[in-house]
Scaffold this motif. Structure first.
Motif, PDB file in Angstrom:
ATOM      1  N   LEU A 162       0.806  -1.221   0.000  1.00  0.00           N
ATOM      2  CA  LEU A 162       0.000   0.000   0.000  1.00  0.00           C
ATOM      3  C   LEU A 162       0.839   1.270   0.000  1.00  0.00           C
ATOM      4  CD1 LEU A 162      -2.885  -0.917   2.485  1.00  0.00           C
ATOM      5  CD2 LEU A 162      -2.878  -1.036  -0.016  1.00  0.00           C
ATOM      6  N   GLY A 163       2.126   1.159   0.317  1.00  0.00           N
ATOM      7  CA  GLY A 163       2.956   2.356   0.325  1.00  0.00           C
ATOM      8  C   GLY A 163       4.378   2.053   0.713  1.00  0.00           C
ATOM      9  N   ALA A 164       5.247   3.032   0.493  1.00  0.00           N
ATOM     10  CA  ALA A 164       6.675   2.837   0.751  1.00  0.00           C
ATOM     11  C   ALA A 164       7.038   3.074   2.211  1.00  0.00           C
ATOM     12  CB  ALA A 164       7.483   3.777  -0.140  1.00  0.00           C
ATOM     13  N   THR A 165       6.226   3.845   2.934  1.00  0.00           N
ATOM     14  CA  THR A 165       6.508   4.145   4.329  1.00  0.00           C
ATOM     15  C   THR A 165       5.331   3.717   5.196  1.00  0.00           C
ATOM     16  OG1 THR A 165       5.517   6.354   4.290  1.00  0.00           O
ATOM     17  CG2 THR A 165       7.837   6.157   3.592  1.00  0.00           C
ATOM     18  N   ASP A 167       3.716   5.512   7.392  1.00  0.00           N
ATOM     19  CA  ASP A 167       2.672   6.540   7.373  1.00  0.00           C
ATOM     20  C   ASP A 167       1.813   6.431   6.118  1.00  0.00           C
ATOM     21  OD1 ASP A 167       3.459   7.554   9.784  1.00  0.00           O
ATOM     22  OD2 ASP A 167       4.610   9.219   8.951  1.00  0.00           O
ATOM     23  N   GLU A 168       2.457   6.199   4.991  1.00  0.00           N
ATOM     24  CA  GLU A 168       1.718   6.086   3.731  1.00  0.00           C
ATOM     25  C   GLU A 168       0.804   4.864   3.747  1.00  0.00           C
ATOM     26  OE1 GLU A 168       2.597   5.960  -1.109  1.00  0.00           O
ATOM     27  OE2 GLU A 168       4.257   6.050   0.326  1.00  0.00           O
ATOM     28  N   ARG A 169       1.304   3.753   4.268  1.00  0.00           N
ATOM     29  CA  ARG A 169       0.476   2.542   4.335  1.00  0.00           C
ATOM     30  C   ARG A 169      -0.738   2.750   5.254  1.00  0.00           C
ATOM     31  NH1 ARG A 169       5.688   0.154   3.968  1.00  0.00           N
ATOM     32  NH2 ARG A 169       5.931   0.061   6.239  1.00  0.00           N
ATOM     33  N   GLN A 170      -0.526   3.427   6.353  1.00  0.00           N
ATOM     34  CA  GLN A 170      -1.632   3.670   7.278  1.00  0.00           C
ATOM     35  C   GLN A 170      -2.706   4.551   6.646  1.00  0.00           C
ATOM     36  OE1 GLN A 170       0.129   5.151  10.955  1.00  0.00           O
ATOM     37  NE2 GLN A 170       1.648   3.514  10.866  1.00  0.00           N
ATOM     38  N   VAL A 171      -2.286   5.589   5.952  1.00  0.00           N
ATOM     39  CA  VAL A 171      -3.247   6.476   5.281  1.00  0.00           C
ATOM     40  C   VAL A 171      -4.045   5.702   4.240  1.00  0.00           C
ATOM     41  CG1 VAL A 171      -3.479   8.431   3.694  1.00  0.00           C
ATOM     42  CG2 VAL A 171      -1.979   8.613   5.685  1.00  0.00           C
ATOM     43  N   ARG A 172      -3.348   4.929   3.427  1.00  0.00           N
ATOM     44  CA  ARG A 172      -4.031   4.186   2.366  1.00  0.00           C
ATOM     45  C   ARG A 172      -4.924   3.084   2.934  1.00  0.00           C
ATOM     46  NH1 ARG A 172       0.322   3.786  -2.659  1.00  0.00           N
ATOM     47  NH2 ARG A 172       0.383   6.043  -3.059  1.00  0.00           N
ATOM     48  N   TYR A 173      -4.537   2.508   4.068  1.00  0.00           N
ATOM     49  CA  TYR A 173      -5.390   1.492   4.679  1.00  0.00           C
ATOM     50  C   TYR A 173      -6.664   2.129   5.215  1.00  0.00           C
ATOM     51  CZ  TYR A 173      -6.792  -2.733   7.088  1.00  0.00           C
ATOM     52  OH  TYR A 173      -7.493  -3.842   7.489  1.00  0.00           O
ATOM     53  N   GLU A 175      -8.081   4.727   4.038  1.00  0.00           N
ATOM     54  CA  GLU A 175      -8.885   5.012   2.842  1.00  0.00           C
ATOM     55  C   GLU A 175      -9.557   3.738   2.326  1.00  0.00           C
ATOM     56  OE1 GLU A 175      -6.147   8.738   1.154  1.00  0.00           O
ATOM     57  OE2 GLU A 175      -5.973   6.735   0.275  1.00  0.00           O
TER      58      GLU A 175
END
Length: 201
Positions: A162-165, A167-173, A175
């Motif tokens: 879902l993401g490289a970091t 924080d990015e994975r948490q945001v996309r999850y 969503e």
């Protein structure tokens, strides 16, 4: 007669255990906490990877991977027996706590593993217990959406994409979960792409 459970080495399963006749099996925080402790112990003993969970008052949803097919039944029998003994002592209860044998549905890991996790974590919302899964304490949602630490949870392999970091994975999850809520993902289990399973032990 019992039919043989479909188990594969390295298989990933949606496991469902219900209280007998729909009865409540978790009454207070100590009950949920004890179940999670013994689940962690048996997961470690049998090398299960627990990806998602939701403990509801009357039933349990788990998404997990078993490196050896027999480990699934051995672990779940142990968990359910230990919890039943705990419950009986704590509440002077007699009789069967669980409704027969647990159900296990073999899922298509590559296509539907993340979908199944979302289905599990949205159970409290569908049940009308909370408006948002972040408000429910007894699921794996906060591990993925907020970065909460849990010794029980192994990250869903598809989550890493879902993401490289973090924080990015948490945001996309978040969503991903919100999208499911908007689309009213209250589908019955049978609508998901499971590739087999029975209710046998």
């Amino acid at each position: 007669p019992r039919t043989a459970r479909l188990v594969l080495d390295g298989g990933t399963y949606h496991v469902l255990t219900r209280g007998n006749n729909g009865q409540t099996v978790f009454h207070e925080a100590e009950d949920y906490q004890f179940y999670l402790r013994i689940l962690l112990a048996y997961a470690r003993e049998h090398q299960l990877r627990v990806y998602h969970f939701a403990l509801m008052a009357t039933h349990v949803h788990l998404v997990l991977e078993a490196p050896v097919g027999s480990a699934l039944s051995n672990a779940m029998r142990g968990v359910n027996l230990r919890y039943a003994l705990f419950y009986q002592r704590r509440r002077q209860y007699r009789g069967h706590l669980w409704q027969g044998r647990f159900k296990s549905l073999l899922i298509d890991r590559e296509s539907y593993l993340l979908e199944c996790g979302r289905y599990v974590e949205l159970n409290p919302v569908r049940a009308g217990l909370v408006r948002n899964p972040k408000e429910y304490a007894w699921s794996s949602y906060r591990v993925y959406a907020e970065g909460a630490q849990s010794p029980l949870i192994a990250h869903n392999p598809l989550y890493e994409g879902l993401g490289a970091t973090a924080d990015e994975r948490q945001v996309r999850y978040r969503e991903f979960i919100e999208d499911g809520m908007k689309r009213g993902l209250g589908l019955p289990i049978e609508r998901y792409r499971f590739i087999g399973g029975t209710t046998a032990a």
